[in-house]
Design an enzyme around this catalytic site. Structure first.
Site, PDB file in Angstrom:
ATOM      1  N   GLY A  17       0.791  -1.226   0.000  1.00  0.00           N
ATOM      2  CA  GLY A  17       0.000   0.000   0.000  1.00  0.00           C
ATOM      3  C   GLY A  17       0.821   1.272   0.000  1.00  0.00           C
ATOM      4  O   GLY A  17       1.815   1.411  -0.711  1.00  0.00           O
ATOM      5  N   LYS A  38       5.338  -6.264  10.025  1.00  0.00           N
ATOM      6  CA  LYS A  38       5.095  -7.612  10.550  1.00  0.00           C
ATOM      7  C   LYS A  38       5.100  -8.693   9.472  1.00  0.00           C
ATOM      8  O   LYS A  38       5.323  -9.861   9.766  1.00  0.00           O
ATOM      9  CB  LYS A  38       3.737  -7.657  11.270  1.00  0.00           C
ATOM     10  CG  LYS A  38       3.734  -6.958  12.613  1.00  0.00           C
ATOM     11  CD  LYS A  38       2.538  -7.377  13.464  1.00  0.00           C
ATOM     12  CE  LYS A  38       1.217  -7.158  12.747  1.00  0.00           C
ATOM     13  NZ  LYS A  38       0.074  -7.612  13.562  1.00  0.00           N
ATOM     14  N   TYR A 164     -11.696   5.310  16.457  1.00  0.00           N
ATOM     15  CA  TYR A 164     -10.691   5.443  15.395  1.00  0.00           C
ATOM     16  C   TYR A 164     -10.183   6.872  15.301  1.00  0.00           C
ATOM     17  O   TYR A 164      -8.975   7.113  15.142  1.00  0.00           O
ATOM     18  CB  TYR A 164     -11.298   4.986  14.069  1.00  0.00           C
ATOM     19  CG  TYR A 164     -10.353   5.019  12.893  1.00  0.00           C
ATOM     20  CD1 TYR A 164      -9.090   4.428  12.965  1.00  0.00           C
ATOM     21  CD2 TYR A 164     -10.720   5.632  11.691  1.00  0.00           C
ATOM     22  CE1 TYR A 164      -8.222   4.453  11.881  1.00  0.00           C
ATOM     23  CE2 TYR A 164      -9.861   5.656  10.605  1.00  0.00           C
ATOM     24  CZ  TYR A 164      -8.610   5.063  10.699  1.00  0.00           C
ATOM     25  OH  TYR A 164      -7.754   5.100   9.619  1.00  0.00           O
TER      26      TYR A 164
END
Length: 275
Positions: A17, A38, A164
């Protein structure tokens, strides 16, 4: 393109991305690029790993260091930063790109999900900045760039996405705070956010692949915008929350048509937290 030869860019969560696009842009300018994320093994759901991006970085003209990193763990972050600095002789740019999304309100967000977005978003920004600070102080032109939105306290967003919003606004508040706190070190600190949806795996997961393409721009617009920020002269630009369009407009780029996923498509979805 300005020369990034000898400069080191440390990117969290850069295996796909926007992070990958930022990494490749820096590599094209000859930078040393640390991909700290990760994803070490590709899965059917997620393409790209730190190793595949490292190969792309090398092919694009940069030097790569792939590091497995979970930004929630302070010791892992400190070790990764030290490895990067030892490998390349320092760190010049920290990009807080790792992120987690939860498009739910308080009633529908589990505590596990709440903790995840807070830890990966604003808490990791704090940890990474603290760990990188000794090395940024030694850089000739140090930058911290966090991928987070301008703080918008509109009920429109808080009413549906407050968990968020808190996690992303937290990144912005910390980064703007660092701009002032680190000013005497000459460290430039800014935030960057897309004006429209960007075609990434995270967006596709919520909208579906085809819908995402119709309303989104390519990640390259964020890479180009980020580049205009972290290549500014020392102390020239700090303490700003910019969108990709604003960052590009600063350097005279105002035609964004080529960034649309579908050529000629003018209807693009405005991103979260932007009125």
């Amino acid at each position: 393109m300005k020369n990034m030869q000898g400069r080191t860019v440390f990117i969290t969560g850069g295996s796909r991305g926007i992070g990958r696009a930022i990494a490749l842009k820096a590599a094209q300018a000859g930078a040393n690029v640390v991909i700290a994320a990760k994803t070490a093994v590709e899965t059917t759901k997620l393409s790209g790993t730190i190793y595949s991006v490292a190969e792309e970085i090398e092919a694009a003209g940069g030097n790569a260091l792939p590091l497995i990193l979970d930004v929630r763990h302070e010791q892992q972050v400190q070790l990764a930063i030290q490895q990067a600095a030892s490998n390349f002789g320092g760190i010049d740019v920290l990009i807080n790109n790792a992120g987690a999304i939860a498009l739910t309100g308080i009633e529908s967000t589990s505590l596990k999900q709440y903790d995840l977005i807070q830890n990966i978003n604003h808490r990791a920004t704090f940890i990474c900045a603290q760990a990188a600070l000794p090395f940024l102080k030694q850089s000739e032109n140090p930058h911290i760039l966090s991928l987070s939105p301008p703080v918008n306290m509109s009920p429109k967003w808080l009413g549906i996405l407050s968990p968020y919003a808190l996690s992303k606004y937290g990144m912005t508040i910390l980064t703007l705070g660092m701009a002032e706190e680190f000013r005497h070190y000459g460290i430039s600190c800014n935030t960057l956010w897309p004006e429209t949806y960007i075609a990434t795996a995270a967006v596709s997961k919520n909208l579906g692949e085809e819908n995402t393409q119709h309303v989104s721009r390519k990640p390259e617009i964020m890479a180009d915008a980020a580049y205009t920020i972290y290549t500014t002269a020392k102390g020239e630009l700090s303490g700003h929350s910019l969108t990709d369009e604003q960052a590009l407009s600063r350097v005279g780029i105002t035609d964004f048509e080529d960034y649309a996923c579908i050529e000629g498509n003018t209807y693009l979805q405005k991103d979260f937290f932007l009125d």
